[in-house]
Design an enzyme around this catalytic site. Structure first.
Site, mmCIF file in Angstrom:
data_model
loop_
_atom_site.group_PDB
_atom_site.id
_atom_site.type_symbol
_atom_site.label_atom_id
_atom_site.label_comp_id
_atom_site.label_asym_id
_atom_site.label_seq_id
_atom_site.Cartn_x
_atom_site.Cartn_y
_atom_site.Cartn_z
ATOM 1 C CB VAL A 139 -17.404 -3.841 -2.556
ATOM 2 C CG1 VAL A 139 -16.924 -4.765 -1.440
ATOM 3 C CG2 VAL A 139 -17.398 -4.572 -3.892
ATOM 4 N N GLY A 140 -19.154 -2.637 0.088
ATOM 5 C CA GLY A 140 -19.160 -1.708 1.218
ATOM 6 C C GLY A 140 -17.779 -1.485 1.792
ATOM 7 N N PRO A 149 -15.939 -6.034 -9.456
ATOM 8 C CG PRO A 149 -14.694 -5.618 -7.553
ATOM 9 C CD PRO A 149 -14.626 -5.517 -9.035
ATOM 10 C CE1 TYR A 165 -12.696 3.393 -9.556
ATOM 11 C CE2 TYR A 165 -14.894 2.844 -10.347
ATOM 12 C CZ TYR A 165 -13.777 2.520 -9.607
ATOM 13 O OH TYR A 165 -13.727 1.316 -8.927
ATOM 14 C CG ASP A 224 -2.309 0.633 0.885
ATOM 15 O OD1 ASP A 224 -2.348 1.865 0.683
ATOM 16 O OD2 ASP A 224 -3.297 -0.105 0.786
ATOM 17 C CD GLN A 259 -4.159 3.525 4.208
ATOM 18 O OE1 GLN A 259 -4.194 3.800 5.401
ATOM 19 N NE2 GLN A 259 -5.243 3.218 3.541
ATOM 20 C CE LYS A 268 -11.060 0.430 -11.036
ATOM 21 N NZ LYS A 268 -9.960 -0.318 -10.429
#
Ligand code: NAD
Length: 258
Positions: free
Chosen positions: A187-188, A184, A154, A33, A37, A158
């Protein structure tokens, strides 16, 4: 058989779930990462070691070519080889196309498209140097098949991943390397917290209402959890997917059909 894996963007969210799932599957997993992070990344390393597997934290910004080369080299030093690359790191930004600046566009494409390209390329070079064979797996999205309004740049990034995945599958098949992407839906994770907040703002909704509205599109009737994606990546990393390459498969609870 145990493999040596590198997962990018693995301090949280989908990347973390993938790293832990692949470790639970019996693989040794290096996690990447950004430097900011690092603390969260070290926690993931501890969790992987707690599962009895080897691990290492490798910080790098995936949009930086030198950093990506060093990341793969450090992984090989730590684990001995690289058999599976999961190029998962990505960012999102909610903005009408009329307001996207060239800088917004460049940052999005630098991380989500160039970053995936650099990870694919560095992994393939390493796998070829090892004698060939390997699995390269990338994060695309449902928006690589059907863009969402307000996620225009975005979505474009992708679509780039989907095209790159097909071309890389063609070029590296002769080296025994398969290349596939996962797509996906909703996704939460922290990424959707941001998307929800910004979509809600622009649509005059309260926080939480945008994700609720978009969730109505999900035929299986629930927002995805990172583990839904991780179980599919587990398959892509396993010999069960050996005859599959160049695909960008949706794992979205049935929002969009191929
Ligand atoms: N959450 C969703 O609904 C969803 C849907 C489709 C696709 N995806 C894709 O799945 C991937 C993971 O998404 P998530 O929801 O877990 O996001 P997230 O924001 O929760 O996690 C992404 C991680 O990537 C890291 N990262 C960002 N830029 C980086 C860089 N330049 N170098 C290295 N690491 C970097 C972040 O620090 C973070 O830890 C992304 O590529 C995303 O586009 C997510």
């Amino acid at each position: 058989m145990s493999k040596n894996v590198l997962v990018t963007g693995a301090a949280r969210g989908i990347g973390k779930a993938i790293a832990l799932r692949l470790a639970a599957d019996g693989h040794d997993v290096a996690v990447n990462d950004i430097a900011a992070q690092e603390t969260e990344l070290e926690t993931v390393v501890k969790e992987i070691r707690g599962l009895g597997r080897r691990s290492a934290a490798v910080t790098a910004d995936v949009s930086d070519p030198a950093a990506v080369t060093a990341m793969v080299a450090e992984t090989v030093t730590a684990l001995g080889a690289l058999d599976v690359m999961v190029a998962n790191a990505g960012i999102a930004q909610v903005l009408p196309l009329l307001e996207v600046t060239p800088e917004d566009w460049d940052r999005m494409l630098a991380i989500n498209a160039r970053g995936i390209f650099l990870c694919y390329q560095a992994a393939a070079k390493q796998m070829i140097a090892q004698g060939g064979g390997g699995k390269i797996i990338g994060a695309a999205s449902i928006v690589a098949h059907r863009p969402f309004a307000l996620l225009g740049h975005y979505s474009a990034s992708k679509w780039a991943v989907r095209g790159l995945t097909q071309a890389a599958a063609m070029e590296w098949a002769e080296h025994g390397i398969t290349v596939n992407a996962y797509c996906p839906g909703i996704v939460g994770t922290a990424m959707w917290d941001l998307i929800d907040e910004k979509l809600a703002e622009s649509e005059g909704l309260r926080k939480g209402q945008a994700i609720e509205k978009y969730s109505n599109l999900i035929h299986l009737g629930r927002v995805s959890v990172p583990e839904d994606v991780a179980s599919y990546v587990s398959y892509l990393a396993s010999p069960d997917s050996d005859y599959m390459t160049g695909q960008s498969v949706m794992i979205d609870g049935g929002i969009q059909f191929a």
